[in-house]
Write an enzyme that holds these catalytic residues in place. Sequence first.
Site, short mmCIF file in Angstrom:
data_model
loop_
_atom_site.label_atom_id
_atom_site.label_comp_id
_atom_site.label_asym_id
_atom_site.label_seq_id
_atom_site.Cartn_x
_atom_site.Cartn_y
_atom_site.Cartn_z
N GLY A 29 0.82 -1.21 0.00
CA GLY A 29 0.00 0.00 0.00
C GLY A 29 0.84 1.25 0.00
N ASN A 30 0.21 2.39 0.26
CA ASN A 30 0.94 3.65 0.30
C ASN A 30 0.31 4.56 1.35
OD1 ASN A 30 -1.12 5.51 -1.05
ND2 ASN A 30 -0.90 3.89 -2.58
N ARG A 31 0.92 5.73 1.55
CA ARG A 31 0.54 6.60 2.67
C ARG A 31 -0.53 7.62 2.35
NH1 ARG A 31 4.00 5.92 6.80
NH2 ARG A 31 6.07 5.13 6.32
N SER A 32 -1.18 7.52 1.21
CA SER A 32 -2.20 8.53 0.88
C SER A 32 -3.36 8.47 1.88
CB SER A 32 -2.73 8.29 -0.53
OG SER A 32 -3.76 9.21 -0.79
#
Length: 223
Positions: A29-32
């Site tokens: 995943g990512n930090r958005s």
Amino acid sequence: VSTPDLAGRHVVVSAGGTREPLDPVRFLGNRSSGKQGYALARTAAARGARVTLIEANTGLPDPAGVDVVRVGTAVQLREAVLKSAADADVVVMAAAVADFRPASYAEGKIKKKDGEEPAPIVLVRNPDILAEIGAERARPGQVIVGFAAETDDVLANGRAKLRRKGCDLLVVNEVGERKTFGSEENEAVILAADGGETPVPYGPKEALADTVWDLVVPALGSA
Ligand code: C5P
């Protein structure tokens, strides 16, 4: 109350970050946080638009008066965006889309085994949704807005990305500590395909969202 300068328009906004599953309990995943996309959806609704918000993994409450579609992965996001974009006047891709996904999905939880090296994770490319909708406008006059987070040569990289993805506007953020991810505030430069460059000073994500709509409205044909 804002001017209803988006009345009669269908606006599609993607928000959040995709998650690409490895097994039933793990993902890449990512930090958005999704906050910028939600600010775009809220402000578009306040300006009179019919808004479809396609959200990936934000955990944020639905904004009032907005249709929310929930997705998980980049492939699901692409499907939802293409479907909603068919009759959209504006599409804003504010979501952070994983460029790659695991090549395979393990139906059972991946286990560590004593004395064995971990297996490498093999990745495959995800579709580039923005480039796809930028290349093939679902409707004539459709306005397409992308986002880009850059760490260096922000404007030059932004210009190149705007051209490559075929969008009308590209909101370029310089990413660094404090800025952007999870924050209530943002700072950006909005690049336009016609060469325009609009700096947006550090401030609430709602203010950046309204500046995006200020630039979109004159680019729309008559309703
Ligand atoms: O190439 P990059 O990821 O920096 O581009 C960011 C922009 O492209 C964002 O608007 C993002 O929503 C969009 N994007 C996309 N599909 C991808 C990767 C990025 O639509 N696979």
